[in-house]
Design a protein around this motif. Structure first.
Motif, PDB file in Angstrom:
ATOM      1  N   ARG A 166       0.813  -1.218   0.000  1.00 20.20           N
ATOM      2  CA  ARG A 166       0.000   0.000   0.000  1.00 20.20           C
ATOM      3  C   ARG A 166       0.846   1.269   0.000  1.00 20.20           C
ATOM      4  NH1 ARG A 166      -4.864  -0.367   4.108  1.00 20.20           N
ATOM      5  NH2 ARG A 166      -5.364   1.461   2.892  1.00 20.20           N
ATOM      6  N   ALA A 167       2.162   1.125  -0.105  1.00 17.81           N
ATOM      7  CA  ALA A 167       3.038   2.296  -0.137  1.00 17.81           C
ATOM      8  C   ALA A 167       2.662   3.165  -1.337  1.00 17.81           C
ATOM      9  CB  ALA A 167       4.500   1.872  -0.228  1.00 17.81           C
ATOM     10  N   SER A 168       2.612   4.464  -1.115  1.00 17.28           N
ATOM     11  CA  SER A 168       2.274   5.373  -2.210  1.00 17.28           C
ATOM     12  C   SER A 168       3.489   5.567  -3.115  1.00 17.28           C
ATOM     13  CB  SER A 168       1.827   6.728  -1.649  1.00 17.28           C
ATOM     14  OG  SER A 168       2.937   7.400  -1.068  1.00 17.28           O
ATOM     15  N   PHE A 169       3.211   5.999  -4.335  1.00 15.67           N
ATOM     16  CA  PHE A 169       4.308   6.303  -5.258  1.00 15.67           C
ATOM     17  C   PHE A 169       5.208   7.381  -4.657  1.00 15.67           C
ATOM     18  CE2 PHE A 169       1.218   5.055  -8.853  1.00 15.67           C
ATOM     19  CZ  PHE A 169       1.598   3.724  -8.765  1.00 15.67           C
ATOM     20  N   ALA A 170       4.602   8.342  -3.968  1.00 14.93           N
ATOM     21  CA  ALA A 170       5.380   9.427  -3.350  1.00 14.93           C
ATOM     22  C   ALA A 170       6.310   8.880  -2.264  1.00 14.93           C
ATOM     23  CB  ALA A 170       4.448  10.486  -2.771  1.00 14.93           C
ATOM     24  N   ASP A 171       5.811   7.963  -1.433  1.00 18.12           N
ATOM     25  CA  ASP A 171       6.644   7.370  -0.379  1.00 18.12           C
ATOM     26  C   ASP A 171       7.807   6.590  -0.974  1.00 18.12           C
ATOM     27  OD1 ASP A 171       5.017   8.419   1.597  1.00 18.12           O
ATOM     28  OD2 ASP A 171       3.869   6.561   1.872  1.00 18.12           O
ATOM     29  N   ILE A 172       7.518   5.821  -2.007  1.00 14.34           N
ATOM     30  CA  ILE A 172       8.574   5.035  -2.667  1.00 14.34           C
ATOM     31  C   ILE A 172       9.598   5.979  -3.297  1.00 14.34           C
ATOM     32  CG2 ILE A 172       9.070   3.423  -4.549  1.00 14.34           C
ATOM     33  CD1 ILE A 172       6.261   2.182  -3.972  1.00 14.34           C
ATOM     34  N   ALA A 173       9.107   7.012  -3.959  1.00 18.93           N
ATOM     35  CA  ALA A 173      10.006   7.977  -4.610  1.00 18.93           C
ATOM     36  C   ALA A 173      10.952   8.619  -3.597  1.00 18.93           C
ATOM     37  CB  ALA A 173       9.180   9.044  -5.329  1.00 18.93           C
ATOM     38  N   ARG A 174      10.415   9.041  -2.439  1.00 19.30           N
ATOM     39  CA  ARG A 174      11.264   9.637  -1.393  1.00 19.30           C
ATOM     40  C   ARG A 174      12.317   8.644  -0.909  1.00 19.30           C
ATOM     41  NH1 ARG A 174       6.610  12.340  -0.060  1.00 19.30           N
ATOM     42  NH2 ARG A 174       5.800  10.682   1.277  1.00 19.30           N
ATOM     43  N   GLU A 175      11.907   7.400  -0.742  1.00 17.27           N
ATOM     44  CA  GLU A 175      12.815   6.358  -0.233  1.00 17.27           C
ATOM     45  C   GLU A 175      14.005   6.132  -1.169  1.00 17.27           C
ATOM     46  OE1 GLU A 175      14.162   3.162   2.216  1.00 17.27           O
ATOM     47  OE2 GLU A 175      12.470   4.491   2.660  1.00 17.27           O
ATOM     48  N   ILE A 176      13.746   6.149  -2.475  1.00 16.12           N
ATOM     49  CA  ILE A 176      14.840   5.817  -3.412  1.00 16.12           C
ATOM     50  C   ILE A 176      15.397   7.032  -4.151  1.00 16.12           C
ATOM     51  CG2 ILE A 176      14.090   3.429  -3.655  1.00 16.12           C
ATOM     52  CD1 ILE A 176      12.876   4.063  -6.317  1.00 16.12           C
ATOM     53  N   GLY A 177      14.830   8.212  -3.895  1.00 15.82           N
ATOM     54  CA  GLY A 177      15.395   9.426  -4.457  1.00 15.82           C
ATOM     55  C   GLY A 177      15.085   9.679  -5.921  1.00 15.82           C
TER      56      GLY A 177
END
Length: 147
Positions: free
Chosen positions: A16-27
């Protein structure tokens, strides 16, 4: 680790991770993550998004692993029919082409016994059934394999 693998591992951990959360995590950008996830789904790398359920909370407290020997001419048909049973969590045709490895979840031993009699013991082509029930979970594969 490449970006797609990183995205997949984050989704395995939390589907359920959002695209925004994933994007922040991997830069990277949210749009980039959305595009990569769509591509991974389109290519079949990601087959589905699903929930991991705690069977005890649903009253499914008996976890059993069955190794079923089947005459080769019946293995495909039996495997597909057993896969439709609600008690069957996972089912694999093994490399010897005469064995099925089945994981079931049932309410209790009575329900497992009923499943066995209705779906295994009375079937043509089933030669042997071995059953082991789970005592203790030490490590389990929540969310599928890690890459």
């Amino acid at each position: 680790m490449n970006t797609d693998t990183h995205i997949i591992n984050l989704l395995i951990k939390n589907g359920r991770a959002s695209f925004a959360d994933i994007a922040r995590e991997i830069g990277v950008s949210r749009a980039y993550v959305r595009q990569r996830v769509k591509k991974l789904v389109d290519e079949g790398m990601i087959e589905q998004f699903t929930a991991v359920i705690n069977p005890d909370k649903l009253g499914k407290s008996l976890s059993a692993f069955l190794d079923v020997k089947v005459a080769p001419q019946g293995i495909e048909k039996i495997a597909h029919e057993l896969a439709e049973c609600p008690e069957v969590v996972s089912l694999y045709i093994m490399s010897d082409m005469k064995s099925l490895h089945i994981h079931t979840l049932t309410n209790d031993t009575e329900a497992l016994n009923r499943f066995s009699h209705e779906h295994l013991f009375s079937r043509e082509h089933i030669i042997d059934v071995e059953c082991k029930t789970l005592l203790t979970r030490v490590k389990n594969r929540r969310g599928g394999p890690r890459l």
